[in-house]
Design a protein around this motif. Sequence first.
Motif, short mmCIF file in Angstrom:
data_model
loop_
_atom_site.label_atom_id
_atom_site.label_comp_id
_atom_site.label_asym_id
_atom_site.label_seq_id
_atom_site.Cartn_x
_atom_site.Cartn_y
_atom_site.Cartn_z
N LYS A 34 0.59 -1.27 0.06
CA LYS A 34 0.30 -0.05 0.02
C LYS A 34 0.83 1.35 -0.05
O LYS A 34 2.06 1.25 0.37
CB LYS A 34 -0.91 0.11 1.11
N ASP A 35 0.24 2.36 -0.48
CA ASP A 35 0.93 3.51 -0.50
C ASP A 35 1.23 3.92 0.90
O ASP A 35 0.32 3.93 1.71
CB ASP A 35 0.06 4.45 -1.22
N PRO A 36 2.56 4.19 1.11
CA PRO A 36 3.08 4.57 2.69
C PRO A 36 2.16 5.62 3.27
O PRO A 36 1.90 5.78 4.50
CB PRO A 36 4.42 4.58 2.72
N ILE A 37 1.80 6.49 2.34
CA ILE A 37 1.23 7.66 2.82
C ILE A 37 -0.25 7.32 3.40
O ILE A 37 -0.87 7.88 4.36
CB ILE A 37 1.13 8.84 1.69
N ASN A 38 -0.85 6.29 2.50
CA ASN A 38 -2.36 6.15 3.09
C ASN A 38 -2.22 5.07 4.11
O ASN A 38 -3.46 4.52 4.47
CB ASN A 38 -3.06 5.68 1.53
N LYS A 39 -1.29 4.30 4.48
CA LYS A 39 -1.11 3.25 5.15
C LYS A 39 -1.42 3.66 6.68
O LYS A 39 -0.57 4.76 6.88
CB LYS A 39 0.27 2.36 5.14
N GLU A 40 -2.21 3.23 7.43
CA GLU A 40 -2.66 3.88 8.78
C GLU A 40 -1.08 3.37 9.86
O GLU A 40 -0.95 2.35 9.82
CB GLU A 40 -3.78 3.14 9.43
N VAL A 41 -0.92 4.34 10.44
CA VAL A 41 0.12 4.25 11.60
C VAL A 41 -0.32 5.00 12.79
O VAL A 41 -0.94 6.01 12.98
CB VAL A 41 1.34 5.12 11.15
N LYS A 42 -0.53 3.92 13.76
CA LYS A 42 -0.87 4.39 15.13
C LYS A 42 -0.01 5.38 15.82
O LYS A 42 1.26 5.26 15.79
CB LYS A 42 -0.93 3.06 16.07
N ALA A 43 -0.46 6.25 16.36
CA ALA A 43 0.24 7.39 17.18
C ALA A 43 1.10 6.74 18.26
O ALA A 43 0.20 5.89 19.21
CB ALA A 43 -0.72 8.61 17.69
N PRO A 44 2.32 7.15 18.42
CA PRO A 44 3.00 6.72 19.77
C PRO A 44 2.30 7.04 21.13
O PRO A 44 1.88 8.13 21.03
CB PRO A 44 4.41 7.47 19.59
N LYS A 45 2.52 6.07 22.04
CA LYS A 45 1.61 6.51 23.18
C LYS A 45 2.05 7.45 23.97
O LYS A 45 1.28 8.27 25.15
CB LYS A 45 1.64 5.01 24.18
N ASP A 46 3.51 7.95 23.72
CA ASP A 46 3.83 9.28 24.45
C ASP A 46 3.73 10.54 23.69
O ASP A 46 4.43 11.59 24.18
CB ASP A 46 5.54 8.97 24.45
N ILE A 47 3.01 10.66 22.73
CA ILE A 47 2.58 11.97 22.24
C ILE A 47 1.79 12.59 23.19
O ILE A 47 1.03 12.21 23.71
CB ILE A 47 1.84 11.84 20.93
N ILE A 48 2.30 14.19 23.39
CA ILE A 48 1.49 14.97 24.06
C ILE A 48 0.95 15.98 23.49
O ILE A 48 1.26 16.13 22.18
CB ILE A 48 2.54 15.51 25.31
N SER A 49 -0.33 16.52 24.23
CA SER A 49 -0.96 17.70 23.54
C SER A 49 -0.18 18.88 23.45
O SER A 49 0.87 19.04 24.01
CB SER A 49 -2.21 18.02 24.53
N LEU A 50 -0.53 19.84 22.66
CA LEU A 50 0.30 21.23 22.66
C LEU A 50 -0.04 21.98 23.94
O LEU A 50 1.11 22.72 24.24
CB LEU A 50 -0.51 21.92 21.39
N ASN A 51 -1.18 21.81 24.64
CA ASN A 51 -1.12 22.46 26.08
C ASN A 51 -0.21 21.98 27.05
O ASN A 51 0.41 22.79 27.63
CB ASN A 51 -2.46 22.23 26.34
N GLU A 52 0.05 20.51 26.80
CA GLU A 52 0.94 20.16 27.94
C GLU A 52 2.41 20.62 27.40
O GLU A 52 3.18 20.94 28.18
CB GLU A 52 0.97 18.66 27.95
#
Length: 227
Positions: A34-52
């Motif tokens: 599949k096109d890597p752009i369209n392939k779904e990738v799960k977000a890492p669990k350590d992503i934080i919000s902009l507020n944080e």
Amino acid sequence: MIIIYKYQMRILALSALLFTLASCNEKKKPKQEKDPINKEVKAPKDIISLNEASSIYNNYTKHRISVIENYELEQRAPEKEFIPARFVDFDYQTIKNYIAYVDHEASKAGVKEVTKLRLYFANYPNEGKFADGKKVVHPRQNSIFMVPTLDKNGENHGFYIGEDGKAKLISDWKQNNKMEMGANSLNPNIKSHASMIPSFTLNSSLLAGTSLVLNRGNGGPPPKSEF
């Protein structure tokens, strides 16, 4: 009629053979990824919000910046202007190349798995050049450098590639350096220069091998629109 019938049967047999060969070729064709752009990738669990992110950025402003400024402007070099660094960045492609390089060198050295990328805090010297002759772009500013780690007895250790092509622990290299420097400082045959400062001559074998440490990104105050 018999001749026509035989001719038709030959045509049918040939068609069936061609169909079978075509089907086999279709099966042998590798599946297109599949096109890597369209392939779904799960977000890492350590992503934080902009507020944080904004919150901990402001914590650094409140609890660290003034301490750094006071030290640099009052003790280290009062005669020079100083602006504390607020970030270090690397080209995105540089990071990708670095990870690929670490994986390649680690694999050649027999490392089963690179477990982590460890980031060390650092501080640039108040000098114009590094020991290797390259320019110090931001003297006195804080920086970071990255070290890959491997697992040994359940603990993560930074490593480099030794002269023999095998992975070596940085902690062992550091200990060997200390032992060599201590031995040289006690050796009466090694003369001291510049008054009481001893001259340390490291064994060249301690410096052999390949470093996997990444540093010298770009640093400074961030754009005013961020955080």
